[in-house]
Design an enzyme around this catalytic site. Structure first.
Site, PDB file in Angstrom:
ATOM      1  N   ASN A 107      -9.546  10.991 -20.553  1.00 28.27           N
ATOM      2  CA  ASN A 107     -10.191  10.075 -20.341  1.00 28.27           C
ATOM      3  C   ASN A 107      -9.403   8.881 -21.180  1.00 28.27           C
ATOM      4  OD1 ASN A 107     -12.259  11.428 -19.670  1.00 28.27           O
ATOM      5  ND2 ASN A 107     -13.492   9.594 -19.380  1.00 28.27           N
ATOM      6  N   THR A 148      -5.409  14.283 -13.249  1.00 25.53           N
ATOM      7  CA  THR A 148      -6.643  13.890 -14.049  1.00 25.53           C
ATOM      8  C   THR A 148      -6.791  15.842 -14.580  1.00 25.53           C
ATOM      9  OG1 THR A 148      -9.335  13.524 -14.277  1.00 25.53           O
ATOM     10  CG2 THR A 148      -7.638  13.507 -12.468  1.00 25.53           C
ATOM     11  N   ASP A 149      -7.728  15.556 -15.408  1.00 21.47           N
ATOM     12  CA  ASP A 149      -9.033  16.924 -15.805  1.00 21.47           C
ATOM     13  C   ASP A 149      -9.565  17.075 -14.951  1.00 21.47           C
ATOM     14  OD1 ASP A 149     -10.400  14.420 -17.283  1.00 21.47           O
ATOM     15  OD2 ASP A 149     -10.110  15.644 -19.245  1.00 21.47           O
ATOM     16  N   GLU A 150      -9.929  16.227 -14.833  1.00 18.20           N
ATOM     17  CA  GLU A 150     -12.099  16.083 -13.747  1.00 18.20           C
ATOM     18  C   GLU A 150     -10.925  17.426 -12.613  1.00 18.20           C
ATOM     19  OE1 GLU A 150     -13.756  12.201 -13.164  1.00 18.20           O
ATOM     20  OE2 GLU A 150     -13.203  11.666 -15.165  1.00 18.20           O
ATOM     21  N   ALA A 165      -4.204   5.057  -7.381  1.00 19.35           N
ATOM     22  CA  ALA A 165      -5.351   5.601  -7.274  1.00 19.35           C
ATOM     23  C   ALA A 165      -6.860   4.550  -7.059  1.00 19.35           C
ATOM     24  CB  ALA A 165      -5.418   7.204  -7.455  1.00 19.35           C
ATOM     25  N   LYS A 221      -8.465  13.944  -6.005  1.00 20.22           N
ATOM     26  CA  LYS A 221      -6.974  14.260  -7.088  1.00 20.22           C
ATOM     27  C   LYS A 221      -6.754  15.631  -7.087  1.00 20.22           C
ATOM     28  CE  LYS A 221      -5.360  11.020  -9.963  1.00 20.22           C
ATOM     29  NZ  LYS A 221      -4.113  10.181  -9.511  1.00 20.22           N
ATOM     30  N   ASP A 255       1.135  -1.451  -0.066  1.00 11.76           N
ATOM     31  CA  ASP A 255      -0.111   0.127   0.027  1.00 11.76           C
ATOM     32  C   ASP A 255       1.290   1.879   0.148  1.00 11.76           C
ATOM     33  OD1 ASP A 255      -1.239   1.564   1.116  1.00 11.76           O
ATOM     34  OD2 ASP A 255      -2.594   0.762   2.059  1.00 11.76           O
ATOM     35  N   ILE A 256       0.645   2.276  -0.777  1.00 11.91           N
ATOM     36  CA  ILE A 256       1.158   3.502  -1.015  1.00 11.91           C
ATOM     37  C   ILE A 256       0.812   4.259   0.559  1.00 11.91           C
ATOM     38  CG2 ILE A 256       1.335   3.680  -2.944  1.00 11.91           C
ATOM     39  CD1 ILE A 256      -0.729   5.893  -3.210  1.00 11.91           C
ATOM     40  N   ASN A 290     -21.541  10.622 -24.596  1.00 10.53           N
ATOM     41  CA  ASN A 290     -21.346   9.298 -24.163  1.00 10.53           C
ATOM     42  C   ASN A 290     -22.029   8.950 -25.516  1.00 10.53           C
ATOM     43  OD1 ASN A 290     -19.910   9.609 -22.161  1.00 10.53           O
ATOM     44  ND2 ASN A 290     -20.873  10.303 -20.640  1.00 10.53           N
ATOM     45  N   GLY A 294     -24.292  15.236 -10.188  1.00 10.18           N
ATOM     46  CA  GLY A 294     -22.866  15.831 -10.022  1.00 10.18           C
ATOM     47  C   GLY A 294     -22.372  15.484 -10.932  1.00 10.18           C
ATOM     48  N   LEU A 320     -16.803   2.972 -18.653  1.00  8.94           N
ATOM     49  CA  LEU A 320     -18.018   3.218 -19.826  1.00  8.94           C
ATOM     50  C   LEU A 320     -17.199   2.316 -21.078  1.00  8.94           C
ATOM     51  CD1 LEU A 320     -20.115   4.444 -21.423  1.00  8.94           C
ATOM     52  CD2 LEU A 320     -19.132   5.713 -21.947  1.00  8.94           C
ATOM     53  N   TYR A 328     -13.757  11.687  -6.174  1.00  9.98           N
ATOM     54  CA  TYR A 328     -12.526  11.380  -6.498  1.00  9.98           C
ATOM     55  C   TYR A 328     -11.868  12.570  -7.445  1.00  9.98           C
ATOM     56  CZ  TYR A 328     -10.033   9.814 -10.865  1.00  9.98           C
ATOM     57  OH  TYR A 328      -8.848   9.919 -11.823  1.00  9.98           O
TER      58      TYR A 328
HETATM   59  P1  NAD Z   1      -6.872   1.711 -11.728  1.00 14.43           P
HETATM   60  O1  NAD Z   1      -7.890   1.742 -10.832  1.00 14.43           O
HETATM   61  O2  NAD Z   1      -6.825   0.981 -12.912  1.00 14.43           O
HETATM   62  O3  NAD Z   1      -5.840   1.449 -11.643  1.00 14.43           O
HETATM   63  C1  NAD Z   1      -5.385   1.752  -9.792  1.00 14.43           C
HETATM   64  C2  NAD Z   1      -3.933   0.496  -9.538  1.00 14.43           C
HETATM   65  O4  NAD Z   1      -3.779   1.515  -8.264  1.00 14.43           O
HETATM   66  C3  NAD Z   1      -4.669  -0.866  -9.277  1.00 14.43           C
HETATM   67  O5  NAD Z   1      -3.558  -1.783  -9.447  1.00 14.43           O
HETATM   68  C4  NAD Z   1      -4.598  -0.998  -8.093  1.00 14.43           C
HETATM   69  O6  NAD Z   1      -4.612  -2.093  -7.015  1.00 14.43           O
HETATM   70  C5  NAD Z   1      -3.536   0.287  -7.324  1.00 14.43           C
HETATM   71  N1  NAD Z   1      -4.085   0.743  -6.432  1.00 14.43           N
HETATM   72  C6  NAD Z   1      -4.709   1.297  -5.782  1.00 14.43           C
HETATM   73  N2  NAD Z   1      -4.845   2.058  -4.298  1.00 14.43           N
HETATM   74  C7  NAD Z   1      -3.853   1.765  -3.727  1.00 14.43           C
HETATM   75  C8  NAD Z   1      -2.670   1.457  -2.585  1.00 14.43           C
HETATM   76  N3  NAD Z   1      -3.237   2.087  -1.383  1.00 14.43           N
HETATM   77  N4  NAD Z   1      -2.035   1.295  -2.397  1.00 14.43           N
HETATM   78  C9  NAD Z   1      -0.928   0.649  -4.154  1.00 14.43           C
HETATM   79  N5  NAD Z   1      -1.559   0.686  -5.273  1.00 14.43           N
HETATM   80  C10 NAD Z   1      -3.152   0.726  -5.266  1.00 14.43           C
HETATM   81  O7  NAD Z   1      -6.551   3.099 -12.524  1.00 14.43           O
HETATM   82  P2  NAD Z   1      -6.462   3.338 -14.027  1.00 14.43           P
HETATM   83  O8  NAD Z   1      -7.637   3.950 -14.843  1.00 14.43           O
HETATM   84  O9  NAD Z   1      -4.701   2.821 -14.703  1.00 14.43           O
HETATM   85  O10 NAD Z   1      -5.566   5.128 -13.456  1.00 14.43           O
HETATM   86  C11 NAD Z   1      -4.065   5.309 -12.971  1.00 14.43           C
HETATM   87  C12 NAD Z   1      -4.465   6.841 -12.806  1.00 14.43           C
HETATM   88  O11 NAD Z   1      -4.669   8.378 -13.675  1.00 14.43           O
HETATM   89  C13 NAD Z   1      -4.496   7.368 -11.423  1.00 14.43           C
HETATM   90  O12 NAD Z   1      -4.148   7.801 -10.413  1.00 14.43           O
HETATM   91  C14 NAD Z   1      -5.700   7.853 -12.328  1.00 14.43           C
HETATM   92  O13 NAD Z   1      -6.382   8.824 -11.801  1.00 14.43           O
HETATM   93  C15 NAD Z   1      -5.545   8.659 -13.306  1.00 14.43           C
HETATM   94  N6  NAD Z   1      -6.116   9.057 -14.215  1.00 14.43           N
HETATM   95  C16 NAD Z   1      -6.805   7.480 -15.088  1.00 14.43           C
HETATM   96  C17 NAD Z   1      -7.678   8.490 -15.864  1.00 14.43           C
HETATM   97  C18 NAD Z   1      -7.967   7.202 -16.574  1.00 14.43           C
HETATM   98  O14 NAD Z   1      -9.415   7.585 -17.911  1.00 14.43           O
HETATM   99  N7  NAD Z   1      -8.546   5.705 -17.360  1.00 14.43           N
HETATM  100  C19 NAD Z   1      -7.591   9.242 -16.509  1.00 14.43           C
HETATM  101  C20 NAD Z   1      -7.344  10.592 -15.993  1.00 14.43           C
HETATM  102  C21 NAD Z   1      -6.570   9.750 -14.661  1.00 14.43           C
HETATM  103  P1  TYD Z   2     -16.420   7.021 -17.151  1.00 15.18           P
HETATM  104  O1  TYD Z   2     -15.458   6.025 -17.838  1.00 15.18           O
HETATM  105  O2  TYD Z   2     -16.865   6.316 -15.907  1.00 15.18           O
HETATM  106  O3  TYD Z   2     -15.108   8.098 -17.130  1.00 15.18           O
HETATM  107  P2  TYD Z   2     -15.570   9.159 -15.751  1.00 15.18           P
HETATM  108  O4  TYD Z   2     -16.390   9.599 -15.424  1.00 15.18           O
HETATM  109  O5  TYD Z   2     -14.050   9.390 -15.137  1.00 15.18           O
HETATM  110  O6  TYD Z   2     -15.111  10.340 -17.534  1.00 15.18           O
HETATM  111  O7  TYD Z   2     -17.481   7.660 -17.921  1.00 15.18           O
HETATM  112  C1  TYD Z   2     -17.269   8.436 -18.504  1.00 15.18           C
HETATM  113  C2  TYD Z   2     -18.875   9.297 -18.794  1.00 15.18           C
HETATM  114  O8  TYD Z   2     -19.710   7.833 -19.295  1.00 15.18           O
HETATM  115  C3  TYD Z   2     -19.213   9.886 -17.770  1.00 15.18           C
HETATM  116  O9  TYD Z   2     -19.715  10.872 -18.720  1.00 15.18           O
HETATM  117  C4  TYD Z   2     -20.701   8.981 -17.315  1.00 15.18           C
HETATM  118  C5  TYD Z   2     -20.640   8.108 -18.206  1.00 15.18           C
HETATM  119  N1  TYD Z   2     -21.520   6.424 -18.308  1.00 15.18           N
HETATM  120  C6  TYD Z   2     -22.527   6.066 -18.607  1.00 15.18           C
HETATM  121  O10 TYD Z   2     -23.247   6.748 -19.106  1.00 15.18           O
HETATM  122  N2  TYD Z   2     -22.481   5.062 -17.712  1.00 15.18           N
HETATM  123  C7  TYD Z   2     -21.748   3.970 -17.367  1.00 15.18           C
HETATM  124  O11 TYD Z   2     -22.458   2.674 -17.233  1.00 15.18           O
HETATM  125  C8  TYD Z   2     -20.679   4.896 -17.288  1.00 15.18           C
HETATM  126  C9  TYD Z   2     -19.630   3.829 -16.222  1.00 15.18           C
HETATM  127  C10 TYD Z   2     -20.258   5.459 -17.490  1.00 15.18           C
END
Ligand code: NAD
Ligand code: TYD
Length: 351
Positions: free
Chosen positions: A188, A134-136, A84, A163, A60-61, A258, A290, A199, A159
């Site tokens: 995303n 993240t851009d969020e 994360a 971040k 764990d981090i 979407n 939200g 999604l 979330y």
């Molecule tokens: P993910 O959920 O697929 O993977 C997260 C990883 O972190 C997993 O392997 C999990 O086991 C590990 N983890 C969770 N809690 C932990 C802890 N306490 N200690 C050690 N490891 C832990 O996420 P992802 O989609 O690969 O995203 C990676 C990063 O990019 C995240 O920081 C996320 O906020 C950021 N991000 C993701 C997206 C996206 O579209 N997926 C977009 C913008 C930013």
């Molecule tokens: P998601 O993949 O959860 O990414 P984020 O919320 O971080 O952008 O969702 C992408 C978009 O799709 C978001 O506008 C929410 C929508 N969404 C649905 O409409 N149905 C779904 O089942 C999910 C998971 C997301």
């Protein structure tokens, strides 16, 4: 030989980054620290687990003793923090774990790096902490405009708030201690190995099982889709060339509603897999609380300073992604077995 501590490297983007880096560089060492939550899966790393420059540590981090032990054992040059809790819907249901991992985990990594990297004359050279954000954190856009690096932080979900909090702490370590850092804020991501709560893989998985496709609200929310390998290339550039203390936005220039995404996936699977996969599977459900309306990124800074641009157009990226899921049913079966079944039931089937 540079040593990278990559956290969250068994997740979607982290695993793609590790594979990209080990394929590109033969003179780096990667330590992957991952807790293996529901989202972490060592199958994502098959093929590189026997690479002598790669080591996996389950942990764990937030565990200060463990992180310090890793710093003592390995001479760590870079931390790339992907670890994360990453799903907005889960953060609405259980925000605490997001604060623990995303905020407290980040400060644990920062403090440890500071302890081992800081000297009386300042920080050792060629060390850097990279926060994958993240851009969020910028909140939501209306019909027009883009997020730039100077757009004010205005997160809405637990979330994105977690971040954003982490980003502010990382920035504070630069402003206060001159700790070498970069923050990247991407849009995303999509591609192989993404957990099917997000999604695109959720839609593919549901189509293949003839399950309803839940579309939140009116389906007109917009996301800017970035192919995961393009993202990894950008992170590599930021590590090697990013200016100290700077934030870099990373976007795909692929804005889609979407419902457009839903229709693209249905069309591909209808034409290539089974004509029973049709729009009749779409189910409009209650909107996410939200729910941010639109995300879109201005990538001028990373383009002008580091020469990065997203190479993968959406038609190619989505085809690769769908085909990867078609070719890997066992991966999907493994990650959706067990705990995920109950989660999915609660999350969507009650709507
Ligand atoms: P993910 O959920 O697929 O993977 C997260 C990883 O972190 C997993 O392997 C999990 O086991 C590990 N983890 C969770 N809690 C932990 C802890 N306490 N200690 C050690 N490891 C832990 O996420 P992802 O989609 O690969 O995203 C990676 C990063 O990019 C995240 O920081 C996320 O906020 C950021 N991000 C993701 C997206 C996206 O579209 N997926 C977009 C913008 C930013
Ligand atoms: P998601 O993949 O959860 O990414 P984020 O919320 O971080 O952008 O969702 C992408 C978009 O799709 C978001 O506008 C929410 C929508 N969404 C649905 O409409 N149905 C779904 O089942 C999910 C998971 C997301």
């Amino acid at each position: 030989m540079k040593t990278y501590l990559v956290t969250g490297g068994a997740g979607f983007i982290g695993s793609s980054f590790i594979i990209y880096m080990l394929n590109k560089y033969s003179d780096i060492r990667i330590i992957n620290l991952d807790k293996l939550t529901y989202a972490g899966n060592l199958e994502n790393l098959k093929g590189i687990d026997s690479n002598p420059n790669y080591t996996f540590i389950q942990g764990d981090i937030c565990n200060k003793e463990l992180v310090e032990e890793l710093f003592k054992k390995y001479d760590i040059d870079y931390i790339v923090n992907f670890a994360a809790e990453s799903h907005v819907d889960r953060s609405i249901r259980e925000p605490e774990v997001f604060v623990n991992t995303n905020v407290l985990g980040t400060i644990t990594l920062l403090n440890t790096a500071k302890k081992f990297w800081e000297t009386e004359r300042g920080f050792k050279e060629e060390k850097k902490y990279i926060q994958i954000s993240t851009d969020e954190v910028y909140g939501s856009l209306g019909q027009t405009g883009f997020f730039g690096e100077t757009t004010p932080i205005n997160p809405h979900s637990p979330y994105s708030a977690s971040k954003a909090s982490a980003d502010l702490i990382v920035k504070a370590y630069f402003d206060t201690y001159k700790m070498p850092i970069n923050i990247t804020r991407c849009s995303n991501n999509y591609g192989p190995y993404q957990f099917p709560e997000k999604l695109i893989p959720l839609l593919i998985n549901n189509c293949l099982n003839y399950k309803e496709l839940p579309v939140y609200g009116d389906g007109l929310n917009i996301r800017d889709w970035l192919y995961v390998e393009d993202h990894c290339k950008a992170i590599d550039l930021v590590i090697n060339k990013g200016k100290m203390g700077q934030v870099y936005n990373i976007g795909g220039h692929n804005e889609k509603t979407n419902i457009e995404i839903v229709n693209i996936i249905i069309k591909y699977l209808n034409e290539n897999v089974d004509e029973k996969i049709t729009k009749s599977l779409i189910k409009y459900v209650e909107d996410r609380k939200g729910h941010d309306r639109r995300y879109a990124i201005n990538t001028n800074k990373i383009k002008n300073e580091l020469g990065w641009y997203p190479e993968t157009n959406f038609e190619v990226g989505i085809k690769n992604t769908i085909e990867w899921y078609l070719d890997n049913p066992k991966w999907m079966y493994n990650v959706t077995s067990g705990e995920y079944q109950n989660y999915y039931k609660n999350m969507y089937e009650n709507k």
